[in-house]
Scaffold this motif. Structure first.
Motif, PDB file in Angstrom:
ATOM      1  N   UNK A  78      -5.125   5.476  -2.660  1.00  0.00           N
ATOM      2  CA  UNK A  78      -4.675   4.137  -3.036  1.00  0.00           C
ATOM      3  C   UNK A  78      -3.597   4.175  -4.105  1.00  0.00           C
ATOM      4  N   UNK A  79      -3.740   5.091  -5.055  1.00  0.00           N
ATOM      5  CA  UNK A  79      -2.736   5.209  -6.116  1.00  0.00           C
ATOM      6  C   UNK A  79      -1.385   5.645  -5.548  1.00  0.00           C
ATOM      7  N   UNK A  80      -1.396   6.567  -4.587  1.00  0.00           N
ATOM      8  CA  UNK A  80      -0.140   7.007  -3.977  1.00  0.00           C
ATOM      9  C   UNK A  80       0.543   5.859  -3.232  1.00  0.00           C
ATOM     10  N   UNK A  81      -0.249   4.995  -2.628  1.00  0.00           N
ATOM     11  CA  UNK A  81       0.326   3.835  -1.947  1.00  0.00           C
ATOM     12  C   UNK A  81       1.029   2.926  -2.954  1.00  0.00           C
ATOM     13  N   UNK A  82       0.406   2.728  -4.120  1.00  0.00           N
ATOM     14  CA  UNK A  82       1.033   1.920  -5.174  1.00  0.00           C
ATOM     15  C   UNK A  82       2.333   2.576  -5.646  1.00  0.00           C
ATOM     16  N   UNK A  83       2.310   3.896  -5.825  1.00  0.00           N
ATOM     17  CA  UNK A  83       3.511   4.621  -6.270  1.00  0.00           C
ATOM     18  C   UNK A  83       4.644   4.485  -5.255  1.00  0.00           C
ATOM     19  N   UNK A  84       4.321   4.575  -3.967  1.00  0.00           N
ATOM     20  CA  UNK A  84       5.340   4.453  -2.927  1.00  0.00           C
ATOM     21  C   UNK A  84       6.002   3.075  -2.984  1.00  0.00           C
ATOM     22  N   UNK A  85       5.198   2.040  -3.184  1.00  0.00           N
ATOM     23  CA  UNK A  85       5.733   0.678  -3.272  1.00  0.00           C
ATOM     24  C   UNK A  85       6.632   0.534  -4.496  1.00  0.00           C
ATOM     25  N   UNK A  86       6.178   1.030  -5.638  1.00  0.00           N
ATOM     26  CA  UNK A  86       6.980   0.949  -6.869  1.00  0.00           C
ATOM     27  C   UNK A  86       8.313   1.663  -6.689  1.00  0.00           C
ATOM     28  N   UNK A  87       8.270   2.881  -6.134  1.00  0.00           N
ATOM     29  CA  UNK A  87       9.492   3.658  -5.935  1.00  0.00           C
ATOM     30  C   UNK A  87      10.455   2.926  -4.994  1.00  0.00           C
ATOM     31  N   UNK A  88       9.932   2.337  -3.946  1.00  0.00           N
ATOM     32  CA  UNK A  88      10.772   1.621  -2.983  1.00  0.00           C
ATOM     33  C   UNK A  88      11.424   0.394  -3.628  1.00  0.00           C
ATOM     34  N   UNK A  89      10.650  -0.356  -4.401  1.00  0.00           N
ATOM     35  CA  UNK A  89      11.164  -1.591  -5.011  1.00  0.00           C
ATOM     36  C   UNK A  89      12.277  -1.299  -6.012  1.00  0.00           C
ATOM     37  N   UNK A  90      12.084  -0.302  -6.871  1.00  0.00           N
ATOM     38  CA  UNK A  90      13.013  -0.079  -7.975  1.00  0.00           C
ATOM     39  C   UNK A  90      14.154   0.893  -7.653  1.00  0.00           C
TER      40      UNK A  90
END
Length: 413
Positions: free
Chosen positions: A391-403
């Motif tokens: 779940x944490x990796x999914x959050x990291x992927x979203x953050x990286x994509x957004x910024x």
């Protein structure tokens, strides 16, 4: 990382600590190391790279000698081992200061590769330790001065004290070499106040999250891998395989820095997190379960090797992102600076953020083994911890994509 091997052998020589207590010993160096990294990350510009490297390297003699003497006495208290485990965090602090030191040497176009080589070869120490220590604890390397062996119930013997003693000559030589062979870089001088400006930078905190997902995973998986294998696949001699994971992660980090220099760290990091999600899901499929009580060790092992490989690539890509981000951010947030002052601030803050993010991410060396232990004690299996990581990796992927990695990202890199 020494404790990841020592705790796996302690029951065999008469220490009756519980699985939870042994996971604490494997996890505590990560906790103290991560905390010390925060302070160590600011030390090089204050004291100078030469002095700080020599002193901080020499400090590692304390836990190395302490482990060697304490493990020989079966009456040594658990509290003593806890203190020695905390002292091993000195090594974690050293990593942060070495990254801050080397960040001053290279221009942006080669900085990603330079940092990847320095960190990758540094991380190789994890694998070297997990390969060397299982060998040296089977023989009397230091003769009579190394102490008597511990007798095993099957008639064999171990020299578990060598897990600490083997590093003493290397530490002594390294500290002396640093004192007489290194230089203090004049441009690397800065006060603590100058460096603390990074705490106001929004992207410093964003990168702390992403680097926790990559380096935090590498160092945490390395710390917990031997004991996780031992608890889930007791029929397998975990120590003969444990060194391979950190080896793969270290080599992939050292070898892939150029990929981010060429294609962009943000883009590479995004795909790394997607790959890590798939790899963790694979690990979950091969663990022992009701449907498959013995699990599938080789499937489990292959997925973990993929995880270690991806953490290495992500370690390199996230570090490459930081100078690129600051090169865009400093002119925006400090528009009054001239070109020379702006470039100096970019270099100073990039170095400080690189060290600071490694400090925060290093808490993974504590939380991953501890979450394994907590999950096992509560449910009898590590699955809960692994789902949390996914779940944490999914959050990291979203953050990286957004910024950073999407089209029209605020700070493309």
């Amino acid at each position: 990382m020494v404790w990841s091997v020592v705790v796996a052998k302690m029951p065999a020589i008469g220490f009756d600590f519980s699985v939870g207590e042994r996971f604490w010993l494997a996890a505590l160096p990560g906790l103290s190391g991560a905390t010390l990294r925060i302070f160590y990350s600011f030390m090089v510009p204050i004291f100078g790279g030469r002095k700080w490297t020599a002193i901080s390297t020499a400090s590692l003699l304390l836990p190395a000698l302490g482990i060697g003497f304490a493990i020989q006495n079966p009456d040594t208290s658990y509290v003593t081992f806890l203190l020695l485990a905390l002292m091993c965090g000195f090594g974690g602090g050293n990593f942060a200061s070495s990254m801050a030191n080397i960040a001053y040497f290279y221009p942006k176009k080669t900085k990603g590769n330079a940092l990847a080589l320095n960190a990758g070869l540094g991380n190789l120490g994890v694998s070297v330790m997990q390969f060397v220590v299982p060998l040296v604890i089977t023989m009397g390397v230091f003769g009579a001065i190394g102490g008597e062996p511990q007798q095993l119930s099957d008639g064999g013997q171990l020299f578990l004290q060598n897990a600490g003693f083997i590093w003493v000559p290397f530490l002594a030589v390294s500290a002396i070499a640093a004192w007489f062979g290194m230089n203090d870089i004049a441009d690397a001088k800065a006060s603590l106040g100058d460096q603390l400006s990074i705490l106001k930078r929004y992207h410093n905190w964003v990168m702390c999250i992403l680097y926790t997902g990559t380096f935090g995973s590498f160092i945490g998986y390395a710390a917990g891998f031997p004991l996780l294998m031992r608890t889930q696949f007791p029929e397998v001699d975990a120590l003969q395989f444990a060194f391979l994971g950190p080896l793969v992660g270290a080599l992939s980090r050292a070898a892939t820095g150029w990929v981010s220099d060429k294609f962009g760290g943000g883009r590479v990091t995004f795909w790394v997190f997607l790959g890590m999600i798939v790899a963790v899901f694979g690990v979950l499929q091969f663990l022992p379960s009701e449907a498959s009580p013995s699990g599938n060790f080789w499937g489990f092992f292959a997925c973990f090797m993929a995880l270690f490989f991806l953490t290495g690539v992500g370690n390199a890509s996230t570090f490459q992102m930081i100078p690129s981000i600051m090169k865009q951010e400093i002119p925006r947030v400090e528009p009054q600076l001239d070109a020379t002052a702006s470039q100096r601030m970019i270099e100073r803050e990039s170095a400080a953020i690189i060290a600071f993010t490694s400090a925060i991410a290093a808490y993974g060396a504590f939380f991953i083994p501890k979450l394994y232990g907590t999950s096992i004690s509560m449910t009898g299996a590590p699955n809960g911890a692994l789902w949390a990581f996914l779940g944490f990796y999914a959050i990291c992927a979203v953050i990286c994509w957004i910024y950073y990695s999407r089209k029209n990202a605020p700070v493309p890199c």
